[in-house]
Design an enzyme around this catalytic site. Sequence first.
Site, PDB file in Angstrom:
ATOM      1  N   HIS A 116     -27.037   5.486  32.516  1.00 30.23           N
ATOM      2  CA  HIS A 116     -25.541   5.374  32.808  1.00 30.23           C
ATOM      3  C   HIS A 116     -24.935   6.053  33.888  1.00 30.23           C
ATOM      4  O   HIS A 116     -23.945   5.920  34.405  1.00 30.23           O
ATOM      5  CB  HIS A 116     -24.720   5.905  31.441  1.00 30.23           C
ATOM      6  CG  HIS A 116     -24.825   7.263  31.367  1.00 30.23           C
ATOM      7  ND1 HIS A 116     -23.774   8.097  30.607  1.00 30.23           N
ATOM      8  CD2 HIS A 116     -25.744   8.257  31.632  1.00 30.23           C
ATOM      9  CE1 HIS A 116     -24.036   9.567  30.517  1.00 30.23           C
ATOM     10  NE2 HIS A 116     -25.315   9.643  31.089  1.00 30.23           N
ATOM     11  N   HIS A 117     -25.923   6.862  34.681  1.00 31.86           N
ATOM     12  CA  HIS A 117     -25.472   7.568  36.199  1.00 31.86           C
ATOM     13  C   HIS A 117     -25.871   6.406  37.191  1.00 31.86           C
ATOM     14  O   HIS A 117     -25.364   6.540  38.514  1.00 31.86           O
ATOM     15  CB  HIS A 117     -26.153   8.724  36.254  1.00 31.86           C
ATOM     16  CG  HIS A 117     -25.591   9.622  35.580  1.00 31.86           C
ATOM     17  ND1 HIS A 117     -24.426  10.143  35.109  1.00 31.86           N
ATOM     18  CD2 HIS A 117     -26.206  10.729  34.744  1.00 31.86           C
ATOM     19  CE1 HIS A 117     -24.047  11.005  34.422  1.00 31.86           C
ATOM     20  NE2 HIS A 117     -25.491  11.261  33.912  1.00 31.86           N
ATOM     21  N   ALA A 118     -26.716   5.335  36.962  1.00 34.07           N
ATOM     22  CA  ALA A 118     -27.118   4.582  37.968  1.00 34.07           C
ATOM     23  C   ALA A 118     -25.957   3.367  38.193  1.00 34.07           C
ATOM     24  O   ALA A 118     -25.457   2.730  37.428  1.00 34.07           O
ATOM     25  CB  ALA A 118     -28.382   3.768  37.586  1.00 34.07           C
ATOM     26  N   ASN A 138     -20.750   7.663  35.172  1.00 37.89           N
ATOM     27  CA  ASN A 138     -20.028   7.289  36.781  1.00 37.89           C
ATOM     28  C   ASN A 138     -20.594   5.844  36.786  1.00 37.89           C
ATOM     29  O   ASN A 138     -19.775   4.980  37.515  1.00 37.89           O
ATOM     30  CB  ASN A 138     -20.260   8.322  37.731  1.00 37.89           C
ATOM     31  CG  ASN A 138     -21.623   8.907  37.551  1.00 37.89           C
ATOM     32  OD1 ASN A 138     -22.345   9.113  36.844  1.00 37.89           O
ATOM     33  ND2 ASN A 138     -21.946   8.855  39.022  1.00 37.89           N
TER      34      ASN A 138
END
Length: 423
Positions: A35-37, A78
């Site tokens: 989920h940060h990619a 993000n």
Amino acid sequence: MQKSSETTGSESIDEIYKKPAGQRNALVIVRPPGHHASASKSSGFCIFNNVAVAAKYAQRHHRAKRVLILDWDVHHGNGTQEIFYEDPSVMYMSIHRHDKGNFYPIGEPKDYFDVGEGAGEGTSVNVPFSGAPMGDLEYQMAFQRVIMPIAYQFNPDLVIISAGFDAAIDDPLGEYKVTPETFAWMTYQLSSLASGRIITVLEGGYNLTSISNSALAVCEVLQNRAMLRRLKDEKEQFGKPHEIHSSCIKTLREVCAVQQNHWSILKGFQVLPSTLGLFDLNEDTEMSDQSSSGSSSTRAPSHQDLEVMSMGAAHAVVPLSECPHLHQVEPLPPAGINAASTCAECTIGAEVWTCLTCYKYNCGRFVNEHALMHHLNSSHPMALSMADLSVWCYPCEAYVHNPVLIPAKSAAHQSKFGEQMPS
């Protein structure tokens, strides 16, 4: 239900779109997390954004019009938010540790006022907790007051959970206190959406025991399509005052104030109705965690105030006007409704409810819980109280009032009082 590390998100989506009702869920155990990619770069141990790929795959191959991504990882996703920030067809919702911007990912748009841009304005919903370590009650309140109301109005075709378990109790990095029972409860709530099409995708977590225990609780809900575990506060703290951190109340107020501009269901569904008279909603204060040198005309909430907010009229007096289970309300039987009926299982006449699908009469949870058992065994979602003519939806865990329910309520009123229900 898929539970293999080799199972990809796309394969799980193909499976749940083939399955009949009641079998449309999956748990996808993937590493690394995603989920940060973002669309253009890896970040935070994440190489590919697994849930974003799954959402777009569902839209392209299964014509999903609206996809809801709920991220309960302690860190804000993000990358996922960035990918869909201007896309009104994918809603990104996140409950995360914020600490006024000082918790990873630092410098990213993850506050309550970061709601999306352009056509996607309103489809990013952030619940950014700051201050004290949050736990079960705070997460449950966020779901009741923000997550589920907006999710119902968005009405997704598919739900994907970014299931990081670093908000779990005993995780050394997240330092939050969410128990397996609450992870199960959140899954159960989300399972009421999208005709049960729900995919849980593993994200972060830094304590293998916490991850295992929490994932097991989620699996139980997906496999049994029911909430088998009692919530900790109900099981162990019944009758004791609930303590919700004041910074949680402040955050939820701010989220509601912004998001009600995009989601009408939040109007009148506030965390803190002005009629309670507890705070001035226009006053910008830090409440109980404000500095000793600061001053404010708005007092911090007392222990009694927080108990009222979490348990009192703020919950009971605002039934849902819509819920995804109303289509399961069946027409009245030829005999109508008999408000004097006793429980079909134990023949007790106290606190009797009738199922609005099969119209069987059973006693409530303060007697022998036969109405609840009937719901768990039959998956019939809604019941009408013979005591006060309220309607409870078990999957939503909320009272509901809708024109669809008027015939049953009117029949019960006629039986109970011998006259028509006032219009």
